[in-house]
Scaffold this motif. Structure first.
Motif, mmCIF file in Angstrom:
data_model
loop_
_atom_site.group_PDB
_atom_site.id
_atom_site.type_symbol
_atom_site.label_atom_id
_atom_site.label_comp_id
_atom_site.label_asym_id
_atom_site.label_seq_id
_atom_site.Cartn_x
_atom_site.Cartn_y
_atom_site.Cartn_z
ATOM 1 N N PHE A 292 0.830 -1.204 0.000
ATOM 2 C CA PHE A 292 0.000 0.000 0.000
ATOM 3 C C PHE A 292 0.866 1.256 0.000
ATOM 4 N N SER A 293 2.033 1.191 0.668
ATOM 5 C CA SER A 293 2.915 2.359 0.637
ATOM 6 C C SER A 293 3.483 2.574 -0.765
ATOM 7 N N LEU A 294 3.718 1.489 -1.505
ATOM 8 C CA LEU A 294 4.166 1.645 -2.893
ATOM 9 C C LEU A 294 3.057 2.220 -3.768
ATOM 10 N N TYR A 295 1.805 1.804 -3.523
ATOM 11 C CA TYR A 295 0.688 2.391 -4.272
ATOM 12 C C TYR A 295 0.612 3.895 -3.996
ATOM 13 N N ALA A 296 0.736 4.263 -2.728
ATOM 14 C CA ALA A 296 0.680 5.682 -2.362
ATOM 15 C C ALA A 296 1.833 6.458 -2.996
ATOM 16 N N LEU B 204 8.237 10.227 0.886
ATOM 17 C CA LEU B 204 8.096 9.813 2.284
ATOM 18 C C LEU B 204 7.440 8.440 2.398
ATOM 19 N N TRP B 205 6.567 8.119 1.444
ATOM 20 C CA TRP B 205 5.955 6.787 1.442
ATOM 21 C C TRP B 205 7.017 5.701 1.291
ATOM 22 N N GLY B 206 8.090 6.016 0.595
ATOM 23 C CA GLY B 206 9.174 5.061 0.424
ATOM 24 C C GLY B 206 9.864 4.704 1.725
ATOM 25 N N ALA B 207 9.716 5.546 2.739
ATOM 26 C CA ALA B 207 10.286 5.244 4.052
ATOM 27 C C ALA B 207 9.470 4.182 4.790
ATOM 28 N N VAL B 208 8.217 4.025 4.425
ATOM 29 C CA VAL B 208 7.351 3.033 5.063
ATOM 30 C C VAL B 208 7.604 1.640 4.473
ATOM 31 N N THR B 209 7.913 1.597 3.202
ATOM 32 C CA THR B 209 8.038 0.336 2.477
ATOM 33 C C THR B 209 8.999 -0.655 3.133
ATOM 34 N N PRO B 210 10.192 -0.242 3.572
ATOM 35 C CA PRO B 210 11.098 -1.218 4.191
ATOM 36 C C PRO B 210 10.534 -1.869 5.463
ATOM 37 N N LEU B 211 9.656 -1.165 6.164
ATOM 38 C CA LEU B 211 9.018 -1.776 7.343
ATOM 39 C C LEU B 211 8.179 -2.974 6.918
ATOM 40 N N GLY B 212 7.477 -2.820 5.804
ATOM 41 C CA GLY B 212 6.717 -3.943 5.263
ATOM 42 C C GLY B 212 7.630 -5.070 4.817
#
Length: 123
Positions: A82-86, A94-102
């Motif tokens: 979903f962060s990649l979709y965003a 900034l969404w790219g910072a969430v992706t590694p958590l996933g």
């Protein structure tokens, strides 16, 4: 909601996202952002199937590691895909910072699955 049901829902949404990306977004997103979107859909589908696998495994084996694997996949799909979709839609890095958590959730899920299946031998 069971892991099998969640896997089916995430799988359905992953197919829908893939089709949307292939048909509606081509020409509307840059090539780079379309690739980002497609990566999200691909990982969503892979981990939706992993969730279904966890659900099937739980019918035959007990253990906390299977539950941990399932929840890690459940958490990883929105954090990663979903962060990649965003990111693809907004271009906001900034969404790219969430992706590694996933991605870490996915890795933890696969590791937990290895622990769950480790030492299990069937004749």
């Amino acid at each position: 909601m069971s892991f099998g049901t969640l896997g089916a829902i995430f799988g359905f949404l992953g197919v829908a996202a893939g089709a949307f990306g292939a048909h509606a977004l081509r020409g509307r997103l840059s090539a780079d952002m379309l690739q980002v979107f497609e990566t999200g859909a691909r990982y969503q589908l892979i981990h939706a199937l992993a969730l279904v696998g966890v659900a099937l495994a739980r019918e035959h084996f007990a253990g906390r590691a299977l539950v941990v694997a399932g929840w890690m996949f459940v958490a990883g799909i929105p954090l990663f895909s979903f962060s990649l979709y965003a990111l693809a839609f907004t271009g906001n890095r900034l969404w790219g910072a969430v992706t590694p958590l996933g991605g870490l959730c996915f890795l933890a899920g696969w590791a937990a699955l290895a622990v769950a299946f480790g030492g299990r031998v069937r004749a």
